[in-house]
Scaffold this motif. Sequence first.
Motif, PDB file in Angstrom:
ATOM      1  N   TYR A 184      28.831  27.370  46.297  1.00  0.00           N
ATOM      2  CA  TYR A 184      30.289  27.884  46.230  1.00  0.00           C
ATOM      3  C   TYR A 184      31.350  27.415  47.592  1.00  0.00           C
ATOM      4  CZ  TYR A 184      33.452  32.069  46.988  1.00  0.00           C
ATOM      5  OH  TYR A 184      34.413  33.245  46.718  1.00  0.00           O
ATOM      6  N   ARG A 185      31.222  28.411  48.717  1.00  0.00           N
ATOM      7  CA  ARG A 185      31.979  28.554  49.997  1.00  0.00           C
ATOM      8  C   ARG A 185      31.629  27.783  51.158  1.00  0.00           C
ATOM      9  NH1 ARG A 185      36.961  32.429  50.222  1.00  0.00           N
ATOM     10  NH2 ARG A 185      37.320  30.685  51.544  1.00  0.00           N
ATOM     11  N   GLY A 223      28.717  24.629  50.992  1.00  0.00           N
ATOM     12  CA  GLY A 223      28.080  23.864  50.441  1.00  0.00           C
ATOM     13  C   GLY A 223      27.899  22.998  51.652  1.00  0.00           C
ATOM     14  N   ILE A 224      28.855  22.637  52.474  1.00  0.00           N
ATOM     15  CA  ILE A 224      28.621  21.565  53.973  1.00  0.00           C
ATOM     16  C   ILE A 224      27.798  21.530  54.610  1.00  0.00           C
ATOM     17  CG2 ILE A 224      29.801  20.519  55.879  1.00  0.00           C
ATOM     18  CD1 ILE A 224      30.959  19.116  52.326  1.00  0.00           C
ATOM     19  N   LEU A 225      28.039  23.065  54.432  1.00  0.00           N
ATOM     20  CA  LEU A 225      26.746  23.778  55.870  1.00  0.00           C
ATOM     21  C   LEU A 225      25.298  24.000  55.437  1.00  0.00           C
ATOM     22  CD1 LEU A 225      25.896  25.645  57.361  1.00  0.00           C
ATOM     23  CD2 LEU A 225      26.315  27.825  57.038  1.00  0.00           C
ATOM     24  N   ALA A 275      34.613  18.649  45.327  1.00  0.00           N
ATOM     25  CA  ALA A 275      34.637  19.321  46.476  1.00  0.00           C
ATOM     26  C   ALA A 275      34.797  19.627  48.181  1.00  0.00           C
ATOM     27  CB  ALA A 275      34.535  20.947  45.893  1.00  0.00           C
ATOM     28  N   GLY A 276      34.001  18.288  48.356  1.00  0.00           N
ATOM     29  CA  GLY A 276      33.488  18.224  49.096  1.00  0.00           C
ATOM     30  C   GLY A 276      34.394  17.595  50.913  1.00  0.00           C
ATOM     31  N   GLU A 328      27.931   9.578  38.124  1.00  0.00           N
ATOM     32  CA  GLU A 328      29.156  10.413  38.711  1.00  0.00           C
ATOM     33  C   GLU A 328      30.273  10.414  37.417  1.00  0.00           C
ATOM     34  OE1 GLU A 328      30.466  12.673  40.949  1.00  0.00           O
ATOM     35  OE2 GLU A 328      32.207  12.148  39.854  1.00  0.00           O
ATOM     36  N   LYS A 329      30.873  11.521  37.272  1.00  0.00           N
ATOM     37  CA  LYS A 329      32.077  11.558  36.450  1.00  0.00           C
ATOM     38  C   LYS A 329      32.892  10.984  36.455  1.00  0.00           C
ATOM     39  CE  LYS A 329      33.712  16.079  36.441  1.00  0.00           C
ATOM     40  NZ  LYS A 329      35.138  15.700  36.952  1.00  0.00           N
ATOM     41  N   VAL A 339      27.420  12.506  32.742  1.00  0.00           N
ATOM     42  CA  VAL A 339      26.479  12.873  31.743  1.00  0.00           C
ATOM     43  C   VAL A 339      27.132  13.536  30.918  1.00  0.00           C
ATOM     44  CG1 VAL A 339      23.747  13.750  31.791  1.00  0.00           C
ATOM     45  CG2 VAL A 339      24.545  12.525  34.268  1.00  0.00           C
ATOM     46  N   MET A 388      33.362  22.869  58.038  1.00  0.00           N
ATOM     47  CA  MET A 388      32.336  24.150  58.792  1.00  0.00           C
ATOM     48  C   MET A 388      31.074  24.873  59.072  1.00  0.00           C
ATOM     49  SD  MET A 388      35.782  26.894  58.842  1.00  0.00           S
ATOM     50  CE  MET A 388      36.504  27.325  57.393  1.00  0.00           C
TER      51      MET A 388
HETATM   52  P1  FAD Z   1      31.391  18.499  44.556  1.00  0.00           P
HETATM   53  O1  FAD Z   1      31.279  18.164  46.166  1.00  0.00           O
HETATM   54  O2  FAD Z   1      32.310  18.887  43.504  1.00  0.00           O
HETATM   55  O3  FAD Z   1      30.430  17.246  43.466  1.00  0.00           O
HETATM   56  C1  FAD Z   1      29.707  17.717  42.523  1.00  0.00           C
HETATM   57  C2  FAD Z   1      29.953  16.307  41.413  1.00  0.00           C
HETATM   58  O4  FAD Z   1      29.580  16.398  40.434  1.00  0.00           O
HETATM   59  C3  FAD Z   1      31.446  16.052  41.398  1.00  0.00           C
HETATM   60  O5  FAD Z   1      32.298  14.356  42.282  1.00  0.00           O
HETATM   61  C4  FAD Z   1      31.515  15.809  40.263  1.00  0.00           C
HETATM   62  O6  FAD Z   1      32.996  14.676  40.063  1.00  0.00           O
HETATM   63  C5  FAD Z   1      30.874  14.917  39.646  1.00  0.00           C
HETATM   64  N1  FAD Z   1      30.221  15.841  37.848  1.00  0.00           N
HETATM   65  C6  FAD Z   1      30.495  16.606  37.807  1.00  0.00           C
HETATM   66  N2  FAD Z   1      30.176  17.182  36.312  1.00  0.00           N
HETATM   67  C7  FAD Z   1      29.844  15.718  36.089  1.00  0.00           C
HETATM   68  C8  FAD Z   1      29.080  14.847  34.941  1.00  0.00           C
HETATM   69  N3  FAD Z   1      28.400  15.867  34.168  1.00  0.00           N
HETATM   70  N4  FAD Z   1      28.252  13.816  35.054  1.00  0.00           N
HETATM   71  C9  FAD Z   1      28.459  13.283  36.119  1.00  0.00           C
HETATM   72  N5  FAD Z   1      29.196  13.332  37.319  1.00  0.00           N
HETATM   73  C10 FAD Z   1      29.541  14.658  37.678  1.00  0.00           C
HETATM   74  N6  FAD Z   1      31.949  24.602  52.602  1.00  0.00           N
HETATM   75  C11 FAD Z   1      31.203  24.870  53.329  1.00  0.00           C
HETATM   76  O7  FAD Z   1      29.849  24.571  54.300  1.00  0.00           O
HETATM   77  N7  FAD Z   1      32.178  24.287  55.235  1.00  0.00           N
HETATM   78  C12 FAD Z   1      33.686  24.454  54.666  1.00  0.00           C
HETATM   79  O8  FAD Z   1      34.098  24.684  55.266  1.00  0.00           O
HETATM   80  C13 FAD Z   1      34.430  24.184  53.243  1.00  0.00           C
HETATM   81  N8  FAD Z   1      35.458  24.487  53.392  1.00  0.00           N
HETATM   82  C14 FAD Z   1      35.915  24.079  51.977  1.00  0.00           C
HETATM   83  C15 FAD Z   1      37.120  24.409  51.471  1.00  0.00           C
HETATM   84  C16 FAD Z   1      37.541  23.916  50.367  1.00  0.00           C
HETATM   85  C17 FAD Z   1      39.285  24.151  50.839  1.00  0.00           C
HETATM   86  C18 FAD Z   1      36.488  23.760  49.572  1.00  0.00           C
HETATM   87  C19 FAD Z   1      37.715  23.626  48.138  1.00  0.00           C
HETATM   88  C20 FAD Z   1      35.399  24.102  49.181  1.00  0.00           C
HETATM   89  C21 FAD Z   1      35.044  24.190  51.189  1.00  0.00           C
HETATM   90  N9  FAD Z   1      33.727  24.328  51.214  1.00  0.00           N
HETATM   91  C22 FAD Z   1      33.119  24.557  52.341  1.00  0.00           C
HETATM   92  C23 FAD Z   1      32.807  24.011  49.691  1.00  0.00           C
HETATM   93  C24 FAD Z   1      32.176  22.418  49.678  1.00  0.00           C
HETATM   94  O9  FAD Z   1      33.338  21.802  49.907  1.00  0.00           O
HETATM   95  C25 FAD Z   1      31.103  22.963  48.455  1.00  0.00           C
HETATM   96  O10 FAD Z   1      30.589  23.887  48.877  1.00  0.00           O
HETATM   97  C26 FAD Z   1      30.557  21.599  48.398  1.00  0.00           C
HETATM   98  O11 FAD Z   1      31.293  20.315  47.778  1.00  0.00           O
HETATM   99  C27 FAD Z   1      29.733  21.731  46.903  1.00  0.00           C
HETATM  100  O12 FAD Z   1      28.841  20.407  46.213  1.00  0.00           O
HETATM  101  P2  FAD Z   1      28.852  19.818  45.232  1.00  0.00           P
HETATM  102  O13 FAD Z   1      28.501  17.875  45.463  1.00  0.00           O
HETATM  103  O14 FAD Z   1      28.058  20.821  45.037  1.00  0.00           O
HETATM  104  O15 FAD Z   1      30.143  19.992  44.254  1.00  0.00           O
END
Ligand code: FAD
Length: 383
Positions: A343-344, A346-348, A42-43, A34-35, A180, A49
């Motif tokens: 995208y919107r 990810g939690i679901l 984003a989570g 994790e960076k 990474v 929801m």
């Molecule tokens: P992230 O949660 O962003 O995690 C990615 C991780 O990768 C980060 O910690 C980052 O630091 C790390 N990283 C990046 N590059 C590197 C690297 N090179 N080396 C090591 N680590 C790295 N989804 C729903 O289902 N319901 C909702 O109600 C909802 N509401 C939302 C409201 C908002 C305001 C936002 C912004 C998003 C919402 N979402 C919702 C969407 C959801 O949050 C995201 O789709 C989800 O968090 C994506 O998860 P992820 O793990 O892919 O990304």
Amino acid sequence: MKSITDIAIIGGGVIGLATGWQLARSGKKVTIFEKEEAGHGAGWASAGMLAPQTEAGYDQKELLELSLESLKKYPEFLKRLEEDSGIKVEAEKTGSLICALNRDDLERLQRFYDFRHQLEFPVQWLKGSEAVEKEPFLSPKVTAAVFVPDDWHLDSRMFITALKTAFTNKGGVIQEHAPVTEILLENKGRKISGIKILNQKTENEKEIQVDSIVLAAGAWSSQIKGIPEDFIPPIRPVKGMILNLKAESCQLTHVIRAAGVYLVPKRNGRLLVGATSEEKGYNLSANIGGIKDLLQNAFDIVPGITETSLEEIQLGLRPANRDHSPVLGPSPIQGLYYAAGHYRHGILLTPITALEVCHSILTGDTEKLKPFSITRFLSSVST
Ligand code: FAD
Ligand code: GLY
């Protein structure tokens, strides 16, 4: 090159943590790189929801099917998570009220209702007075609403904390502040051999040998070097802002959605008002215009929010693929898997992503993930 793990997950967000947990509970040696600090992508900013019926897009049949299946998997997933983490994540089936205030809203609401009715979702059309009866904090100016009873929401920060705990309890390792920078390939680029990690203190890079890599770097997933151009997911960041309010005097009992805003009540007296959608690259500042719009739109639908106070501004970057669906499962490069671009949703989509990506790594079976393969972008014209 040193080998310290079988599987490296790039990114400790909700998706990386959940996928890591599933792999670790299957007995695999897994390290998440994790960076920054795991869990704070984003989570951490999300509203939590779980609303596939409300969020169903008109042209996204496969995503809708995946989303509905993910919601179905949630009860069992949370049960196992509680067993492995000791944390009972707060999740509620409150349903959502989609509200109309004016003529434009009403036309949109009618289309929203018709589409869901056609899909045989148990949606109910309510007159304005019926909506206010159901949720007394709604403005008397609401002209009509649609009630979607099957929507859930959960406390996303509690969920992420539980995933992190469960992962490490099952033997998984998290290396934080370990970005990474590159994926290393061998066999003329046909197979992965390892990853390159930056040591932020010394600014030195080190190489680690791994058998498999899961790319789960959220909005940064297109930024890592080494992946051949055709297989870089076309992911861009879409900033979202939520206002986290202390709202003891305005305790809603449903998720409320209206033009340009949603309001999600949480058990501890908080109310989440979201969300903006801004295309400003990786900038994570809180835009004043966005705050103004959120508050105005929220006030129009729930006037009582004037009595609340602002606790926190939550900001995150949604990882958006070109077609707004995630990229999941194996790539044509042996050993490289994707779990990115949610995208919107990810939690679901966390349970289905974690279970199916883990299943594809362990068994090679990718049937369910086929519509979400990286190869779908090969023939499409870039926009
Ligand atoms: P992230 O949660 O962003 O995690 C990615 C991780 O990768 C980060 O910690 C980052 O630091 C790390 N990283 C990046 N590059 C590197 C690297 N090179 N080396 C090591 N680590 C790295 N989804 C729903 O289902 N319901 C909702 O109600 C909802 N509401 C939302 C409201 C908002 C305001 C936002 C912004 C998003 C919402 N979402 C919702 C969407 C959801 O949050 C995201 O789709 C989800 O968090 C994506 O998860 P992820 O793990 O892919 O990304
Ligand atoms: N799914 C809610 C959001 O992304 O804002």
